[in-house]
Design a protein around this motif. Structure first.
Motif, PDB file in Angstrom:
ATOM      1  N   VAL A 148       0.790  -1.062  -0.028  1.00 38.11           N
ATOM      2  CA  VAL A 148       0.051   0.055  -0.096  1.00 38.11           C
ATOM      3  C   VAL A 148       0.564   1.302  -0.016  1.00 38.11           C
ATOM      4  CG1 VAL A 148      -1.673   1.248   1.350  1.00 38.11           C
ATOM      5  CG2 VAL A 148      -2.022  -1.257   1.143  1.00 38.11           C
ATOM      6  N   GLU A 149       2.013   1.190   0.624  1.00 37.38           N
ATOM      7  CA  GLU A 149       3.078   2.313   0.761  1.00 37.38           C
ATOM      8  C   GLU A 149       3.683   2.719  -0.497  1.00 37.38           C
ATOM      9  OE1 GLU A 149       5.467   1.960   3.974  1.00 37.38           O
ATOM     10  OE2 GLU A 149       3.834   1.793   5.498  1.00 37.38           O
ATOM     11  N   LYS A 150       3.821   1.357  -1.129  1.00 42.11           N
ATOM     12  CA  LYS A 150       4.475   1.554  -2.567  1.00 42.11           C
ATOM     13  C   LYS A 150       3.595   2.051  -3.599  1.00 42.11           C
ATOM     14  CE  LYS A 150       8.131  -1.691  -2.414  1.00 42.11           C
ATOM     15  NZ  LYS A 150       8.907  -2.944  -2.864  1.00 42.11           N
ATOM     16  N   ILE A 151       2.176   1.711  -3.484  1.00 37.16           N
ATOM     17  CA  ILE A 151       1.304   2.320  -4.286  1.00 37.16           C
ATOM     18  C   ILE A 151       1.090   3.826  -4.150  1.00 37.16           C
ATOM     19  CG2 ILE A 151      -1.291   2.271  -4.963  1.00 37.16           C
ATOM     20  CD1 ILE A 151      -1.099  -0.838  -4.756  1.00 37.16           C
ATOM     21  N   GLY A 152       1.089   4.084  -2.728  1.00 36.10           N
ATOM     22  CA  GLY A 152       0.726   5.624  -2.436  1.00 36.10           C
ATOM     23  C   GLY A 152       2.063   6.409  -2.871  1.00 36.10           C
ATOM     24  N   GLN A 153       3.170   5.905  -2.739  1.00 37.34           N
ATOM     25  CA  GLN A 153       4.501   6.558  -3.443  1.00 37.34           C
ATOM     26  C   GLN A 153       4.375   6.756  -4.742  1.00 37.34           C
ATOM     27  OE1 GLN A 153       6.896   7.994  -1.313  1.00 37.34           O
ATOM     28  NE2 GLN A 153       7.620   8.763  -3.348  1.00 37.34           N
ATOM     29  N   TYR A 168       5.899  14.179 -10.794  1.00 37.98           N
ATOM     30  CA  TYR A 168       6.200  14.173 -12.319  1.00 37.98           C
ATOM     31  C   TYR A 168       5.353  14.992 -13.358  1.00 37.98           C
ATOM     32  CZ  TYR A 168       8.258  12.208 -16.591  1.00 37.98           C
ATOM     33  OH  TYR A 168       8.987  11.982 -17.798  1.00 37.98           O
ATOM     34  N   ILE A 169       4.215  14.828 -13.289  1.00 32.40           N
ATOM     35  CA  ILE A 169       3.337  15.298 -14.314  1.00 32.40           C
ATOM     36  C   ILE A 169       3.344  17.045 -13.928  1.00 32.40           C
ATOM     37  CG2 ILE A 169       0.940  15.783 -14.733  1.00 32.40           C
ATOM     38  CD1 ILE A 169       0.273  12.867 -14.296  1.00 32.40           C
ATOM     39  N   ARG A 170       3.371  17.224 -12.603  1.00 34.17           N
ATOM     40  CA  ARG A 170       3.413  18.822 -12.210  1.00 34.17           C
ATOM     41  C   ARG A 170       4.760  19.170 -12.892  1.00 34.17           C
ATOM     42  NH1 ARG A 170       1.881  21.054  -6.604  1.00 34.17           N
ATOM     43  NH2 ARG A 170      -0.059  20.866  -7.751  1.00 34.17           N
ATOM     44  N   ARG A 171       5.672  18.542 -12.759  1.00 35.23           N
ATOM     45  CA  ARG A 171       7.278  19.148 -13.242  1.00 35.23           C
ATOM     46  C   ARG A 171       7.166  19.109 -14.716  1.00 35.23           C
ATOM     47  NH1 ARG A 171       9.252  15.501  -9.427  1.00 35.23           N
ATOM     48  NH2 ARG A 171       9.714  13.908 -10.938  1.00 35.23           N
ATOM     49  N   GLN A 172       6.663  18.317 -15.585  1.00 33.62           N
ATOM     50  CA  GLN A 172       6.734  18.253 -16.959  1.00 33.62           C
ATOM     51  C   GLN A 172       5.714  19.557 -17.424  1.00 33.62           C
ATOM     52  OE1 GLN A 172       8.568  16.359 -19.137  1.00 33.62           O
ATOM     53  NE2 GLN A 172       9.426  15.579 -16.984  1.00 33.62           N
ATOM     54  N   ARG A 173       4.637  19.526 -16.858  1.00 36.14           N
ATOM     55  CA  ARG A 173       3.588  20.815 -17.019  1.00 36.14           C
ATOM     56  C   ARG A 173       4.381  22.035 -16.888  1.00 36.14           C
ATOM     57  NH1 ARG A 173       0.905  23.952 -14.314  1.00 36.14           N
ATOM     58  NH2 ARG A 173       0.946  22.740 -12.200  1.00 36.14           N
ATOM     59  N   GLU A 174       5.061  22.326 -15.561  1.00 32.53           N
ATOM     60  CA  GLU A 174       5.589  23.554 -15.567  1.00 32.53           C
ATOM     61  C   GLU A 174       6.778  23.806 -16.289  1.00 32.53           C
ATOM     62  OE1 GLU A 174       6.466  23.058 -11.219  1.00 32.53           O
ATOM     63  OE2 GLU A 174       4.444  23.779 -10.665  1.00 32.53           O
ATOM     64  N   GLY A 175       7.483  22.648 -16.628  1.00 35.18           N
ATOM     65  CA  GLY A 175       8.661  22.764 -17.684  1.00 35.18           C
ATOM     66  C   GLY A 175       8.308  23.277 -18.773  1.00 35.18           C
ATOM     67  N   ALA A 176       7.054  22.779 -19.288  1.00 34.46           N
ATOM     68  CA  ALA A 176       6.448  22.770 -20.638  1.00 34.46           C
ATOM     69  C   ALA A 176       5.765  24.363 -20.680  1.00 34.46           C
ATOM     70  CB  ALA A 176       5.670  21.817 -21.047  1.00 34.46           C
ATOM     71  N   GLU A 225       4.362   6.416 -22.390  1.00 32.02           N
ATOM     72  CA  GLU A 225       5.194   5.104 -21.849  1.00 32.02           C
ATOM     73  C   GLU A 225       5.861   5.784 -20.708  1.00 32.02           C
ATOM     74  OE1 GLU A 225       8.924   2.166 -22.766  1.00 32.02           O
ATOM     75  OE2 GLU A 225       8.285   3.182 -24.506  1.00 32.02           O
ATOM     76  N   ALA A 226       6.431   6.764 -20.761  1.00 30.87           N
ATOM     77  CA  ALA A 226       7.240   7.336 -19.523  1.00 30.87           C
ATOM     78  C   ALA A 226       6.202   7.686 -18.494  1.00 30.87           C
ATOM     79  CB  ALA A 226       7.724   8.812 -19.919  1.00 30.87           C
ATOM     80  N   LEU A 227       4.747   8.163 -18.637  1.00 29.78           N
ATOM     81  CA  LEU A 227       4.114   8.235 -17.607  1.00 29.78           C
ATOM     82  C   LEU A 227       3.664   6.834 -17.082  1.00 29.78           C
ATOM     83  CD1 LEU A 227       1.727  11.058 -18.589  1.00 29.78           C
ATOM     84  CD2 LEU A 227       3.610  11.245 -17.037  1.00 29.78           C
ATOM     85  N   TYR A 228       3.595   5.819 -18.123  1.00 32.26           N
ATOM     86  CA  TYR A 228       3.204   4.452 -17.498  1.00 32.26           C
ATOM     87  C   TYR A 228       4.250   3.907 -16.622  1.00 32.26           C
ATOM     88  CZ  TYR A 228      -0.338   4.389 -21.156  1.00 32.26           C
ATOM     89  OH  TYR A 228      -1.489   4.757 -22.058  1.00 32.26           O
ATOM     90  N   VAL A 229       5.450   4.100 -17.101  1.00 29.47           N
ATOM     91  CA  VAL A 229       6.542   3.447 -16.056  1.00 29.47           C
ATOM     92  C   VAL A 229       6.509   4.233 -14.850  1.00 29.47           C
ATOM     93  CG1 VAL A 229       8.820   3.430 -15.897  1.00 29.47           C
ATOM     94  CG2 VAL A 229       8.134   2.825 -18.179  1.00 29.47           C
ATOM     95  N   ARG A 230       6.597   5.615 -14.846  1.00 35.76           N
ATOM     96  CA  ARG A 230       6.283   6.340 -13.605  1.00 35.76           C
ATOM     97  C   ARG A 230       5.018   5.700 -12.637  1.00 35.76           C
ATOM     98  NH1 ARG A 230      10.141  10.191 -11.468  1.00 35.76           N
ATOM     99  NH2 ARG A 230      11.128  10.784 -13.284  1.00 35.76           N
ATOM    100  N   ALA A 231       3.948   5.403 -13.420  1.00 41.36           N
ATOM    101  CA  ALA A 231       2.784   5.294 -12.336  1.00 41.36           C
ATOM    102  C   ALA A 231       2.967   3.478 -12.135  1.00 41.36           C
ATOM    103  CB  ALA A 231       1.526   5.251 -13.502  1.00 41.36           C
ATOM    104  N   GLY A 232       3.995   2.962 -12.410  1.00 38.66           N
ATOM    105  CA  GLY A 232       4.075   1.595 -12.151  1.00 38.66           C
ATOM    106  C   GLY A 232       3.201   0.571 -13.042  1.00 38.66           C
ATOM    107  N   PRO A 246      -4.454   8.219 -11.451  1.00 41.26           N
ATOM    108  CA  PRO A 246      -5.163   8.105 -12.724  1.00 41.26           C
ATOM    109  C   PRO A 246      -5.116   6.878 -13.568  1.00 41.26           C
ATOM    110  CG  PRO A 246      -2.972   9.215 -12.894  1.00 41.26           C
ATOM    111  CD  PRO A 246      -3.322   8.890 -11.564  1.00 41.26           C
ATOM    112  N   SER A 247      -6.027   6.724 -14.293  1.00 35.89           N
ATOM    113  CA  SER A 247      -5.966   5.372 -15.233  1.00 35.89           C
ATOM    114  C   SER A 247      -5.147   5.435 -16.434  1.00 35.89           C
ATOM    115  CB  SER A 247      -7.445   5.279 -15.835  1.00 35.89           C
ATOM    116  OG  SER A 247      -7.558   6.366 -16.849  1.00 35.89           O
ATOM    117  N   ALA A 248      -4.588   4.615 -16.940  1.00 39.36           N
ATOM    118  CA  ALA A 248      -3.879   4.421 -18.151  1.00 39.36           C
ATOM    119  C   ALA A 248      -4.489   5.258 -19.151  1.00 39.36           C
ATOM    120  CB  ALA A 248      -3.597   3.139 -18.771  1.00 39.36           C
ATOM    121  N   GLU A 249      -5.674   5.407 -19.406  1.00 38.17           N
ATOM    122  CA  GLU A 249      -6.377   6.454 -20.560  1.00 38.17           C
ATOM    123  C   GLU A 249      -6.274   7.749 -20.269  1.00 38.17           C
ATOM    124  OE1 GLU A 249     -10.644   7.310 -22.188  1.00 38.17           O
ATOM    125  OE2 GLU A 249     -10.542   5.467 -21.378  1.00 38.17           O
TER     126      GLU A 249
END
Length: 154
Positions: A7-12, A20-28, A73-80, A56-59
């Motif tokens: 559960v802790e790993k999923i939360g992490q 990661y999404i926030r960093r990518q958004r702000e960087g863009a 793919e980068a987001l899918y890897v980050r999301a596990g 978030p779901s994969a979609e």
């Protein structure tokens, strides 16, 4: 590993993907509202994802990736959702190319990986005819991938 470790790993993972999404958004230099609109989700939902409150779901990840013009793919890897793949300069270049659609990237990746598998599986010398047949199959697959989106829009 105990149940609470999982559960802790999923939360992490949720926290990591949101950050990661926030960093990518702000960087863009894309606002939360702009990304939410492009991704087809609400501002509050995107904000909750970025703060690690929602997974978030994969979609949804694919829609966010499209809005950020990064590899899904980068987001899918980050999301596990996906395991990290072996790094390859060719695959890295494909993943980062903003001129290609996700579908085109996947077709080219499949072609490239099929060539690599074919080369690895070879125990004898490949004749020129076999190389030519593989190249023709790859070109046909790529042409179909490029034509399919054009046919849908016409």
């Amino acid at each position: 590993m105990s149940g609470t470790d999982g559960v802790e790993k999923i939360g992490q993972a949720v926290d990591d993907i949101g950050a990661y999404i926030r960093r990518q958004r702000e960087g863009a230099e894309v606002s939360l509202r702009q990304l939410a609109k492009v991704a087809g989700i609400s501002n509050p939902y995107l904000s909750q994802i970025e703060r690690g409150l929602r997974k978030p779901s994969a979609e949804i990840l694919a829609q966010i990736a499209t809005g950020l013009r990064i590899s899904a793919e980068a987001l899918y890897v980050r999301a596990g959702i996906l395991e990290p793949r072996e790094h390859s300069p060719v695959l890295d270049a494909l993943a980062s190319d903003t001129e290609l659609t996700e579908r085109q990237k996947q077709v080219l990746t499949d072609i490239y990986e099929s060539f690599r598998r074919g080369n690895a599986a070879e125990t004898s010398t490949v004749t020129g005819t076999e190389d030519a047949a593989l190249a023709v199959a790859a070109i046909d697959a790529a042409a179909q991938a490029v034509e399919a989106p054009a046919q849908r829009t016409s």
